[in-house]
Design a protein around this motif. Structure first.
Motif: not given
Lengths: 347, 507
Positions: B236-242, B244, B252, B255
């Motif tokens: 798992t990884a997170v990008h974008g608005p989430a 923040r 997430y 990784l």
């Protein structure tokens, strides 16, 4: 810094692998639709946008300095509207009674009544528009300018500027989820910028693990964004978390995309993202489940076929081709795709 | 105070601070910039084109991190990994082909080849008991539950580097997953567990010289990770608005955890402590001056009275200012103290819940306080207990402990394995701390009956209690201190020094 280029570095590999994830790789499916009809486009100029009216009875093609209306069932032209500028995009308002055409030379938005087809008013723009998107709530209109590197938000009723945001890079297709986010593919940064539509500020960025993203197709229910890249790949992103959980091969070149549920009707695919490419390809991503997608096949078309729209009423995909080089008669051709007729069926 | 005096005072304070740091700190994780170009040997199986795997992705990922990766097959001789900075073993490698050839390598090993865990001594040999592989075919429901891991340890270097918190997080992206877990041996540290039990460790580590499940010691760092053949790309990884949103960002972590584990494995382990009781006392003496210890005892106790006096005298001899408090004295007696030591002469019933939340470091010499102090759960004789107490224990008295965390300064430099801590067999207490504890010694032959352990400040103890400062268990029954061997006294001193290491700021 390391991490910033990490995922893109994996992209090529992911695509080169024979299969990924749990289970055996799904084989590429045959493209689900076939050409049912070819309709010459008689208006001069290059087709730039297609849209269906909300009731599905008419289709509108932006071509050259005109909008041509078609009867969606017969594909017969029913009306033609000359515009004050060169149309670059077309968006039908959520309510379905009006549409907007983004014009160049001069740069403006033409507000159109659809029945009868006429220009209601024209709003001048401070930038050269390259793409247009009507907000799902019918209140906002998003104008993208690749030349200015800017996205404008206009009040869909008055044309008043509600916001403006500069974005770095070569801006490509937009998509909006209807609950607060506008997605903009940025080809030279290999990202999708995410804008907060409430504030028109950059809310974040999704890294795209393939090169030069151009086309977007959004499933607002499954919250999946399909990003088509110029070098031949489609990334499937969970828009809630910006996470690419699947990548699929696709035709190369600049594309524009759309997503539809049940493109062949209830008995067929659950959903599909279609990407029409400037180099003459029509690719499909098949939805198997909300967490699983497969290569839906690719058709070769003449070059200049990146204008597409889906007719949900008849389950038909319309693709507008540019006029072939050297041809003089028609401006282009409308290719109308649909499910193959059932053969051998008894009346 | 003249200038020279002030200067001397400042230098003295600095020396004390440095000493404390040297005495308790582990070698820190190297930054990625310092790991560029390190050589990694990736051990894989022979690939079948019809079976998906992510080995090529892993290789590309490691290369993107700046590492030099050489891929070898499971059949390659272990010599091919000689000189590498790290050996990474994929689950595509056949455990039967691998055998134990990497078990004794002095190179760090990072593996998600669950079936190979026993070969490496990371777990016992029993499938489904000591280790297991959950997959959607055999364990469909469980293959969803393992999408949720728990940050069992949040204070280890690896955990901190990964930003792991004591809460659930998403291990892999939403598909039913194939993952492996292991039940590490006595010297293992559980970083992530599944299904609410540290027995099912998704990520676990062994420090160099920590005791493995097979009784041997780890020749270098070891990491077990929950991946399987084809789900690296689903970490798992997170990008974008989430990204923040801190709550979402912490969810997430897959990784980030993988990367932190690689980084930890590549970083140098702490220098092994050297067994030298005299030097240890000298080190304590250098920091003792001006430090206050509250020694809580049952004043005028019967058994143990002499031992308590001996402990106080020893601490005073080292230079500490020792204040004695009766078990019935209020907790406010601990205000301003640098360390609180609770004697085993105290009555658990009378001491009540005092000193649980004391801001100073605390050492309990009484194992039966483990539940009240949140060192362990509340099930007496299951979560904590004792050996050798008549009518209260089926286990015989003992004079030995097994050192399983020889790498820690708390082990006083004693070698792994049994160490005689008392002259005569007697009562020794134990507890089962949470995964956030650093375990030093166990009861003989009882890998999970931990006798000496410590919680770093901020560790999540039993009942979710967060350690306000360091906490340690050093079980000395009432008269035991008088009977400690030289090694036993060294352990006492080492635990005192470790506990004080976290109190520099208070000082």
């Amino acid at each position: 810094m390391l991490r910033s280029h990490l995922r893109p570095a994996l992209a090529t590999l992911l695509l080169a692998l024979p299969g990924r994830g749990v289970g055996a790789p799904a084989p590429a499916a045959a493209f689900p639709l076939q050409v049912l009809r070819r309709v010459p486009v008689t208006a001069p100029g290059t087709p730039r946008a297609l849209a269906f009216a909300a009731d599905g009875r008419r289709a509108y093609l932006a071509v050259g300095r005109a909008i041509v209306a078609y009867d969606a069932a017969s594909a017969v032209p029913t009306d033609r509207l000359v515009l004050s500028g060169r149309a670059v995009d077309l968006a039908v308002a959520a309510g379905g009674d009006r549409a907007y055409a983004a014009l160049r030379d001069p740069d403006a938005i033409a507000v159109l009544s659809l029945q009868p087809l006429r220009v209601l008013r024209t709003w001048r723009l401070p930038v050269a528009p390259s793409a247009l998107l009507a907000g799902a709530d019918g209140r906002a209109l998003y104008v993208e300018s690749t030349a200015a590197g800017r996205v404008l938000e206009l009040d869909a009723a008055s044309g008043r500027a509600l916001g403006s945001l500069h974005l770095d890079g070569r801006l490509q297709q937009m998509a909006a989820n209807g609950y607060g986010h506008l997605f903009v593919a940025v080809a030279d940064r290999d990202v999708v910028d995410v804008l907060d539509t409430h504030t028109l500020r950059l809310a974040g960025t999704f890294p795209v693990p393939c090169t030069a993203p151009t086309g977007l197709a959004l499933d607002p229910v499954g919250r999946r964004l399909f990003v088509s890249c110029t070098k031949g790949a489609v990334a499937v992103i969970d828009t809630d978390i910006g996470y690419t959980f699947q990548q699929l091969p696709a035709a190369s070149g600049s594309t524009r995309g759309l997503f539809v549920f049940h493109p062949e009707g209830k008995a067929g695919w659950k959903g599909a993202a279609f990407f029409a490419g400037a180099r003459g390809t029509l690719s499909a991503v098949r939805m198997l489940a909300f967490i699983r997608y497969a290569d839906g096949g690719t058709l070769s078309l003449p070059a200049g076929s990146e204008v597409l729209a889906f007719d949900p009423a008849r389950g038909q995909l319309w693709v507008a081709q540019s006029k072939p080089a050297g041809a003089s008669a028609a401006a282009g051709t409308l290719l109308i795709f649909g499910a193959a007729p059932v053969t051998g069926a008894r009346p | 105070m003249n200038h020279q005096s002030r200067m001397m005072c400042c230098l003295g304070s600095l020396a004390v601070a440095l000493l404390l740091k040297a005495g308790c700190a582990h070698a820190s994780l190297l930054p990625w910039s310092a790991l560029q170009g390190r050589s990694v040997v990736l051990v894989t199986g022979r690939h079948d084109a019809s079976v998906p795997n992510d080995d090529a992705l892993v290789r590309a990922h490691l290369q993107a991190l700046g590492l030099r990766v050489t891929t070898v097959t499971d059949a390659a001789p272990a010599m091919e990994a000689a000189g590498a900075s790290l050996i990474v073993i994929s689950s595509t490698a056949d455990a039967n082909v691998l055998g134990d050839k990497y078990a004794r390598t002095p190179v760090p090993v990072f593996t998600w080849d669950t079936h190979d865990y026993p070969n490496l001594g990371l777990t016992g040999p029993r499938l489904h008991h000591d280790y297991d592989v959950v997959d959607p075919v055999q364990h469909f429901a469980e293959s969803f539950s393992v999408l949720y891991g728990y940050g069992a340890n949040s204070t280890s270097q690896l955990s901190r580097a990964a930003g792991l918190k004591p809460q659930l997080f998403g291990t892999l992206y939403l598909e039913p997953a194939t993952v492996g877990w292991g039940h590490p041996g006595p010297g293992g540290r559980v970083i992530v567990d599944f299904n609410g039990t540290p027995r099912q460790a998704g990520v676990f580590t062994y420090e160099r010289d920590a005791t493995l499940a097979d009784g041997r010691t780890a020749p270098a760092r070891r990491v077990g990770f929950y991946l399987s053949d084809a789900n690296f790309h689903l970490l798992t990884a997170v990008h974008g608005p989430a990204a923040r949103d801190p709550q979402l960002r912490d969810w997430y972590r897959g990784l980030a955890l993988f990367d932190a584990a690689i980084r930890w494995a590549l970083s140098p382990p702490p220098p092994l402590p050297i067994y030298d009781p005299a030097a240890l006392q000298a080190r304590i003496a250098r920091i003792a001056h001006g430090r206050k210890i509250l020694f809580v005892e049952r004043i005028n106790a019967g058994e143990g009275r002499h031992a308590d006096a001996a402990i106080v005298a020893h601490l005073q001899q080292l230079g500490f200012d020792v204040v004695i408090a009766d078990q019935m004295a209020p907790q406010s007696r601990a205000d301003g103290m640098n360390l609180v030591i609770i004697s085993s002469t105290c009555s658990k019933y009378k001491l009540a819940n005092k000193y649980v939340d004391v801001k100073a470091p605390l050492i309990s010499l009484e194992g039966l306080l483990s539940d009240t102090l949140h060192f362990a759960g509340r099930d007496r004789y299951a979560d904590y207990g004792e050996h050798g107490e008549e009518k209260e224990s089926e286990d015989p008295p003992t004079r030995y402990l097994d050192i399983v965390g020889a790498w820690s300064p708390m082990a006083a430099g004693l070698p792994p394995g049994p160490v005689q801590v008392t002259g005569h067999a007697g009562v020794l207490k134990w507890a089962r701390p949470t995964a956030d504890a650093i375990v030093i010694a166990t009861l003989p032959g009882e890998a999970y009956q931990r006798a000496i352990f410590g919680y770093p400040a901020g560790a999540t103890m039993a009942d979710g209690f967060v350690a306000p400062a360091r906490r340690a268990l050093l079980p000395l029954d009432n008269p035991t201190y008088d009977d400690l061997t030289v090694q036993g006294k060294a352990l006492f001193d080492a635990v005192v020094l470790w506990a004080l290491g976290g109190s520099a700021a208070a000082h």
